[in-house]
Design a protein around this motif. Structure first.
Motif, PDB file in Angstrom:
ATOM      1  N   VAL A 117       0.843  -1.205   0.000  1.00  0.00           N
ATOM      2  CA  VAL A 117       0.000   0.000   0.000  1.00  0.00           C
ATOM      3  C   VAL A 117       0.876   1.254   0.000  1.00  0.00           C
ATOM      4  O   VAL A 117       0.642   2.196  -0.767  1.00  0.00           O
ATOM      5  N   GLU A 118       1.933   1.255   0.831  1.00  0.00           N
ATOM      6  CA  GLU A 118       2.862   2.397   0.877  1.00  0.00           C
ATOM      7  C   GLU A 118       3.562   2.579  -0.478  1.00  0.00           C
ATOM      8  O   GLU A 118       3.662   3.700  -0.999  1.00  0.00           O
ATOM      9  N   LEU A 119       4.025   1.467  -1.029  1.00  0.00           N
ATOM     10  CA  LEU A 119       4.746   1.505  -2.310  1.00  0.00           C
ATOM     11  C   LEU A 119       3.827   2.001  -3.428  1.00  0.00           C
ATOM     12  O   LEU A 119       4.206   2.856  -4.244  1.00  0.00           O
ATOM     13  N   THR A 120       2.610   1.478  -3.439  1.00  0.00           N
ATOM     14  CA  THR A 120       1.629   1.858  -4.460  1.00  0.00           C
ATOM     15  C   THR A 120       1.259   3.336  -4.345  1.00  0.00           C
ATOM     16  O   THR A 120       1.173   4.042  -5.364  1.00  0.00           O
ATOM     17  N   GLU A 121       1.039   3.824  -3.124  1.00  0.00           N
ATOM     18  CA  GLU A 121       0.717   5.237  -2.919  1.00  0.00           C
ATOM     19  C   GLU A 121       1.858   6.135  -3.414  1.00  0.00           C
ATOM     20  O   GLU A 121       1.620   7.210  -3.978  1.00  0.00           O
ATOM     21  N   ALA A 122       3.095   5.678  -3.204  1.00  0.00           N
ATOM     22  CA  ALA A 122       4.257   6.455  -3.673  1.00  0.00           C
ATOM     23  C   ALA A 122       4.231   6.582  -5.193  1.00  0.00           C
ATOM     24  O   ALA A 122       4.489   7.660  -5.752  1.00  0.00           O
ATOM     25  N   THR A 158      -5.339   3.963 -12.777  1.00  0.00           N
ATOM     26  CA  THR A 158      -6.345   3.162 -12.060  1.00  0.00           C
ATOM     27  C   THR A 158      -6.009   3.077 -10.567  1.00  0.00           C
ATOM     28  O   THR A 158      -5.713   2.000 -10.040  1.00  0.00           O
ATOM     29  N   PRO A 159      -6.062   4.218  -9.849  1.00  0.00           N
ATOM     30  CA  PRO A 159      -5.655   4.215  -8.440  1.00  0.00           C
ATOM     31  C   PRO A 159      -6.518   3.325  -7.547  1.00  0.00           C
ATOM     32  O   PRO A 159      -5.998   2.680  -6.638  1.00  0.00           O
ATOM     33  N   ASP A 160      -7.825   3.257  -7.820  1.00  0.00           N
ATOM     34  CA  ASP A 160      -8.715   2.442  -6.978  1.00  0.00           C
ATOM     35  C   ASP A 160      -8.381   0.956  -7.115  1.00  0.00           C
ATOM     36  O   ASP A 160      -8.326   0.227  -6.119  1.00  0.00           O
ATOM     37  N   ILE A 161      -8.159   0.522  -8.360  1.00  0.00           N
ATOM     38  CA  ILE A 161      -7.776  -0.879  -8.593  1.00  0.00           C
ATOM     39  C   ILE A 161      -6.432  -1.154  -7.932  1.00  0.00           C
ATOM     40  O   ILE A 161      -6.241  -2.179  -7.261  1.00  0.00           O
ATOM     41  N   ALA A 162      -5.480  -0.231  -8.104  1.00  0.00           N
ATOM     42  CA  ALA A 162      -4.138  -0.407  -7.545  1.00  0.00           C
ATOM     43  C   ALA A 162      -4.190  -0.524  -6.024  1.00  0.00           C
ATOM     44  O   ALA A 162      -3.547  -1.404  -5.437  1.00  0.00           O
ATOM     45  N   ARG A 163      -4.964   0.337  -5.391  1.00  0.00           N
ATOM     46  CA  ARG A 163      -5.043   0.304  -3.911  1.00  0.00           C
ATOM     47  C   ARG A 163      -5.664  -1.006  -3.425  1.00  0.00           C
ATOM     48  O   ARG A 163      -5.208  -1.593  -2.441  1.00  0.00           O
ATOM     49  N   ALA A 164      -6.712  -1.461  -4.125  1.00  0.00           N
ATOM     50  CA  ALA A 164      -7.367  -2.722  -3.733  1.00  0.00           C
ATOM     51  C   ALA A 164      -6.415  -3.905  -3.910  1.00  0.00           C
ATOM     52  O   ALA A 164      -6.335  -4.789  -3.039  1.00  0.00           O
TER      53      ALA A 164
END
Length: 493
Positions: A24-29, A48-54
């Motif tokens: 989650v930290e890596l993806t948010e970065a 696709t931030p929503d897909i990435a976060r999920a």
């Protein structure tokens, strides 16, 4: 945050498994990096931030319970040529306007099954037709690299320009790409990244928008050789949905890295010394030869006599197959539809509005060479030349050569909207001069950064291997990478 995006896939994987960082930290970065940079670089056409976060949240759960896959929690960019279920998939063409497939390509499904996180869809030349990423309906991608003391925007190469730009600018940890005549290796060389086009049949083509079916092959663009090896292992598979995919076990490519080249024979083809080749390309080639020799390889001169016919033959075969493949885009079932007075008028208006100039050019060339009066003179003859090109490589490999070293491109990256190239499509096509033979023969080829030119721009070398011997490519490319070092652009975006 930028420290997280500077991690290679191998480094990030290690930290994730050690629970030093979370996905989650890596993806948010990475999402933050894309938000900050994409307006300047135009590497992504859909984020696709929503897909990435999920996906990242699910990855962290799997890491916690000990069921992590080989790419668990690693954020990747996906070239817009790969079908992604319910997500923008348009091959960067207006004719596929609004298309969101109800299915997933085999390559992306393989990556997601191994735990990868999707950040979004990457820009590319329309239908993968181009060498500069300027034919995209969504506009040109910018190379993160610039010449010393210049603000001139440079192309990232094509067709996988969005993939190469995003990897070089740290807007994803790695990216999927495709290569029909050099579309992985040329942008990798222009951006100081590593790109491998595997053997034809190594990766499934199912769910990948077709350009030229007998030439297209998926592969990764990554920051270094190890990352490319990690990604290819996940991408490659046999697939019942693609009868051209080959049922050969996928090796652990990463295990080949660091193996000795002692006793290996590297071929140097004399035909790749083309007229007018810049001295810097020749110098970097000689440097690569010296590095491989120092690593214990034996250097042998070889001949590939039909190389000079590869480019003209390719620009008959590829447009012919494109003309056939792109006939399905007619405005009837999906994508763009421009109404007309009857169905023929609707077809014509839709295709006229939907396809860009370069795609139209190639469709017309392809339709011409397949027409009744010219089929034998052009298409059949080009396929015969293709057989001879394949035979040249077979003779070299049968004579005991383990791999072949060549330049990756005839120059470093050039300017966006370069007037000389824009006015002469043939000059643009010459960018593929060192790469098309590999596609024509169905062989694997890797581009690896080998140095910088006098303008401070990256130059790449290409290693060509025997069918399904990608391990030798990773082995050889790693030697070059260790000797040359890694290169990063100075941040301006």
């Amino acid at each position: 945050m930028s420290e997280l995006t500077s991690l290679t896939i191998a480094e990030a994987r290690k930290k994730l498994l050690a629970k030093e960082i979370t996905s989650v930290e890596l993806t948010e970065a990475y999402i933050g990096a894309i938000e900050a940079a994409n307006d300047a670089l135009n590497a992504y056409v859909a984020v696709t931030p929503d897909i990435a976060r999920a996906q990242a949240k699910a990855s962290d759960a799997r890491i916690a319970n000990g069921t992590a896959g080989t790419l668990e929690g690693i954020p990747l960019g996906i070239k817009d040529l790969f079908a992604t279920k319910g997500v923008h998939t348009q091959a960067c063409s207006h004719i596929l306007d609004g298309f969101k497939p109800a299915y997933e390509s085999t390559v992306t499904q393989n990556l997601f099954d191994d735990g990868a996180v999707m950040l979004g869809k990457l820009n590319m030349d329309e239908f993968a037709m181009g060498s500069s990423n300027e034919t995209s309906y969504y506009g040109a991608v910018k190379n993160p690299w610039r010449s010393h003391g210049s603000n001139l925007d440079l192309v990232p190469g094509g067709s996988s320009g969005g993939s190469a730009s995003a990897v070089a600018a740290h807007l994803c940890a790695g990216a999927t790409a495709t290569d029909t005549g050099g579309s992985i290796r040329q942008p990798a060389a222009f951006t100081g990244t590593v790109g491998i086009k595997p053997t034809y049949g190594r990766c499934s083509r199912w769910g990948t928008v077709a350009f030229a079916s007998s030439l297209d092959q998926a592969g990764p663009i990554a920051r270094d050789v190890r990352d490319a090896a990690i990604m290819l292992r996940s991408m490659a598979s046999v697939d019942a949905k693609d009868t051209t995919s080959v049922d050969i076990p996928v090796p652990d490519y990463e295990a080949a890295i660091g193996k000795s080249l002692k006793g290996k024979r590297i071929g140097i083809p004399r035909e790749y010394r083309v007229d007018g080749m810049p001295e810097e390309i020749e110098a970097i080639w000689q440097q690569g030869i010296a590095w491989l020799k120092d690593a214990g390889a034996e250097i042998v001169d070889i001949t590939l006599p039909h190389t000079k016919y590869a480019l003209p033959a390719y620009y008959i075969v590829a447009p012919a197959e494109a003309s056939s493949n792109l006939a399905r885009y007619d405005g009837v079932r999906y994508g763009l539809r421009v109404e007309g007075k009857d169905i023929s008028d609707m077809y014509e208006k839709t295709r006229a509005a939907g396809f860009g100039k370069e795609v139209k050019r190639r469709i017309m060339i392809g339709t011409y060479v397949l027409s009744a009066g010219y089929y034998d003179a052009y298409y059949i003859r080009a396929q015969k030349v293709r057989t001879l090109i394949k035979r040249d490589f077979e003779l070299a490999f049968n004579a005991g050569v383990d791999a072949i070293l060549t330049p990756a491109t005839p120059s470093s990256a050039f300017g966006i909207a370069d007037e000389d190239l824009a006015s002469d499509p043939v000059k643009m096509y010459l960018n593929d001069i060192f790469t098309v033979t590999v596609n024509m023969a169905g062989l694997p080829g890797i581009a690896v950064p080998a140095g910088l030119d006098h303008k401070g721009l990256p130059l790449g070398l290409q290693v060509i291997g025997k069918p399904f011997d990608e391990e030798m490519l990773f082995q050889s490319a790693h030697v070059i990478e260790q000797a040359a070092g890694r290169f990063s652009p100075a941040k301006w975006w």
